[in-house]
Design a protein around this motif. Structure first.
Motif, PDB file in Angstrom:
ATOM      1  N   CYS A   1      -5.382  -3.751  -3.974  1.00  0.00           N
ATOM      2  CA  CYS A   1      -4.835  -2.395  -3.822  1.00  0.00           C
ATOM      3  C   CYS A   1      -5.924  -1.402  -4.215  1.00  0.00           C
ATOM      4  CB  CYS A   1      -3.606  -2.200  -4.697  1.00  0.00           C
ATOM      5  SG  CYS A   1      -2.901  -0.525  -4.614  1.00  0.00           S
TER       6      CYS A   1
ATOM      7  N   ILE B   1      -4.143  -2.844   0.605  1.00  0.00           N
ATOM      8  CA  ILE B   1      -3.407  -1.583   0.745  1.00  0.00           C
ATOM      9  C   ILE B   1      -4.321  -0.469   0.255  1.00  0.00           C
ATOM     10  CG2 ILE B   1      -1.445  -0.207  -0.021  1.00  0.00           C
ATOM     11  CD1 ILE B   1       0.112  -2.782  -0.398  1.00  0.00           C
TER      12      ILE B   1
ATOM     13  N   PHE C   1       3.272  -0.668  -6.044  1.00  0.00           N
ATOM     14  CA  PHE C   1       2.224  -1.424  -5.356  1.00  0.00           C
ATOM     15  C   PHE C   1       1.706  -2.513  -6.293  1.00  0.00           C
ATOM     16  CE2 PHE C   1       2.503   2.696  -3.437  1.00  0.00           C
ATOM     17  CZ  PHE C   1       2.486   2.408  -2.075  1.00  0.00           C
TER      18      PHE C   1
ATOM     19  N   ALA D   1      -0.694  -6.097  -6.733  1.00  0.00           N
ATOM     20  CA  ALA D   1      -1.882  -6.758  -6.195  1.00  0.00           C
ATOM     21  C   ALA D   1      -2.506  -7.638  -7.269  1.00  0.00           C
ATOM     22  CB  ALA D   1      -2.889  -5.725  -5.704  1.00  0.00           C
TER      23      ALA D   1
ATOM     24  N   PHE E   1      -7.229  -4.464  -8.371  1.00  0.00           N
ATOM     25  CA  PHE E   1      -7.114  -3.046  -8.041  1.00  0.00           C
ATOM     26  C   PHE E   1      -8.507  -2.409  -8.058  1.00  0.00           C
ATOM     27  CE2 PHE E   1      -3.014  -4.317  -9.473  1.00  0.00           C
ATOM     28  CZ  PHE E   1      -2.102  -3.524  -8.794  1.00  0.00           C
TER      29      PHE E   1
END
Length: 558
Positions: A43, A66, A186, A188, A191
């Motif tokens: 992310c 993302i 979000f 992940a 990051f």
């Protein structure tokens, strides 16, 4: 003791975050009821040029990603007016050999949009220095980034801003999820903070710093307060007081009431921000800059006095394709706003919005003053009045950029700190783990506009592009892109490295952000593949992959 490994990539039928939650012993499903939940291997927060490049590299290495952008547009300053990119634009050095990997692909894509591919490739083959081939219009750069995002299949979500409270879920030293102010969550394995301000770093509890360290802190010479810079003086002596010669009358607008301080001492100020406008003289594409509704000529008394004393505030020149220009601070009294932006990086969303609005009103009034105010010399008005905003740029914001040129946000404080001494010309400190190349002088605009000896004086300027300057290209250390392992083991940043204020002055160039972005995305995928903390990524494997992908890690042979 090493931290626990990162979770492996999950099969499609299993949710990555649920796996992380089970591994961490978290009961998160019920606490997130009613919000949209998104999952990916990586992310990225911040849709700057670095954010887009990091996302592209992640996808090319077979991982899901993302990309979150607090605003509505992807590309950062490359689409917000900085079209005069700092490549091969100084007489005394050529830095284009530092552009490699995905950064070079970006410029190739820009050239294709202009139909100049052959010319661009010929320039590269012969190592020619052709500044204009690296330049572009903001809307062209945005189209390139949009095309890149689409063809890469990147899940890119605009208007996703970190919530101001309860925005990060951590388990120990690992980020599990971030939450945006619209309620979306979000999740992940790794990051990346690709903002200019360092917002995700701060939210995750990673140590950061603002302002200027003192020279003594890291044995530097150009950090902290600068009282001896030859660039600090305006070329005309300007009285700073509302009533000339009377300090008791107060200071005119834009001059700060602060003591100068001592050479090299630490200071909370940072170099001035500006807007990088995109202007044109083309009558078919020109939007006149109107007089602001609250125009106050007293706000431009400094410029009026300077012009009356014989100073010249030179107008822009057409340095971009199609006769456009991108002024920001070509003259010290025509764009920079020293002192005003010091608190921007740590300000709330509402405060940032206010600062942007007030700054636009000031700059709009300044440009109107230069082109129209009767107190400006006729020569100045004649030079500035043909320029206007562009109808085909920033079309959702009346031709104005939507963001500041944030020259300094937060900087991470990690176990390794990049300093001026890594880029000094004589006996530089070695960079043992380069993942990209910095090829730019230590470059700092004025941080304060003060009174010295009864005259307006600019403090904080550092720049030297001469052939006998005290700097040399240097590597971007991987260690400067990862936090302390005691603070976070699954977060990296290409835009807010662990660097001193003066070292960051050389680092803060768009193509160098892209270089670092490709590196951190590569490291993120290696960390996931090997189920390790980002601090434990094997540098030799990272280096091998970066070289394979065309990254430049050292200056080429002459």
């Amino acid at each position: 003791m090493n931290p626990p490994p990162l979770p492996p990539r999950l099969p499609k039928e299993a949710g990555l975050f649920l796996r992380v939650a089970r591994l961490c012993g978290l009961g998160l499903v019920s606490s997130l009821a009613g919000s949209a939940v998104h999952e990916a291997d990586v992310c990225i927060y911040g849709g700057t040029s670095a954010g887009v490049v990091a996302a592209v590299q992640t996808v090319r290495m077979g991982r899901s990603v993302i990309l979150l952008e607090p605003g509505q547009h992807f590309g950062g300053m490359s689409i917000e007016g900085l079209g005069g990119t700092d490549i091969d634009n100084h007489r005394n050095f050529q830095n284009s050999p530092a552009v490699g990997g995905l950064a070079l692909e970006f410029y190739r894509r820009v050239s294709a949009r202009y139909g100049r591919t052959d010319e661009f490739e010929e320039m590269l083959r012969h190592r020619r220095k052709q500044r204009d081939l690296w330049r572009f219009e903001p809307h062209v750069a945005e189209a390139v980034f949009a095309e890149w995002i689409k063809e890469s299949g990147i899940k890119a979500l605009p208007t996703r801003r970190l919530a101001e409270k309860n925005n990060i879920l951590k388990e120990g030293t690992r980020i599990v999820a971030l939450r945006c102010d619209n309620g979306d969550e979000f999740r992940a394995a790794v990051f990346i903070d690709a903002t200019y301000e360092g917002d995700l770093l701060a939210a995750a509890g990673v140590s950061t710093v603002l302002g200027r360290e003192g020279n003594a802190r890291h044995g530097e010479t150009q950090n902290g307060i600068q009282t001896t810079s030859p660039r600090s003086h305006l070329d005309c002596a300007i009285d700073p007081y509302r009533e000339p010669g009377r300090p008791s009358s107060g200071l005119i607008h834009g001059v700060q009431d602060q003591p100068i301080g001592r050479e090299g001492d630490p200071d909370d100020s940072t170099q001035a921000f500006c807007f990088r406008l995109c202007l044109t003289k083309d009558p078919d594409n020109r939007l006149p800059i109107p007089k602001p509704s609250g125009y106050d000529p007293a706000r431009y008394e400094l410029q009026r006095r300077y012009l009356a004393a014989g100073g010249k505030i030179t107008p822009p020149f057409a340095g971009l394709p199609n006769g456009k220009t991108d002024p920001g601070s070509w003259h010290r009294l025509a764009g920079n706003m020293p002192g005003f932006n010091d608190g921007y990086a740590t300000a709330s969303h509402a405060e940032r919005t206010r600062m942007l609005r007030e700054s636009r009103e000031y700059i709009q009034g300044l440009y109107w003053f230069l082109a129209n105010d009767p107190s400006a010399p006729q020569e100045t008005r004649a030079a500035w009045s043909p320029w206007g905003l562009c109808k085909d740029e920033f079309t959702d914001n009346d031709g104005w950029p939507r963001a500041f040129y944030v020259r300094n946000g937060r900087r991470m404080v990690s176990d390794f700190v990049l300093t001026q001494n890594h880029g000094r010309k004589l006996d530089p400190l070695p960079v043992e783990d380069p993942v990209g190349l910095v090829w730019w002088p230590h470059d700092l605009h004025e941080a304060r506009r003060l009174v010295r000896d009864g005259k307006v004086w600019l403090e904080g300027i550092v720049f030297d592009s001469s052939t006998d300057c005290d700097w040399t290209p240097f590597g971007i250390p991987y260690r400067s892109l990862v936090p302390r392992r005691t603070e976070c083991v699954n977060l990296l940043t290409p835009t807010c490295p662990s660097a001193t204020y003066v070292a960051y002055g050389a680092y803060r160039i768009e193509y160098q952000f892209m270089n670092a972005a490709q590196a951190v995305a590569t490291a993120a995928t290696l960390a996931i593949e090997n189920q390790i903390a980002v601090q434990n990524v094997d540098y030799h494997r990272l280096r091998k992959r970066l070289l394979k992908d065309g990254q430049i890690l050292a200056p080429p042979s002459p």
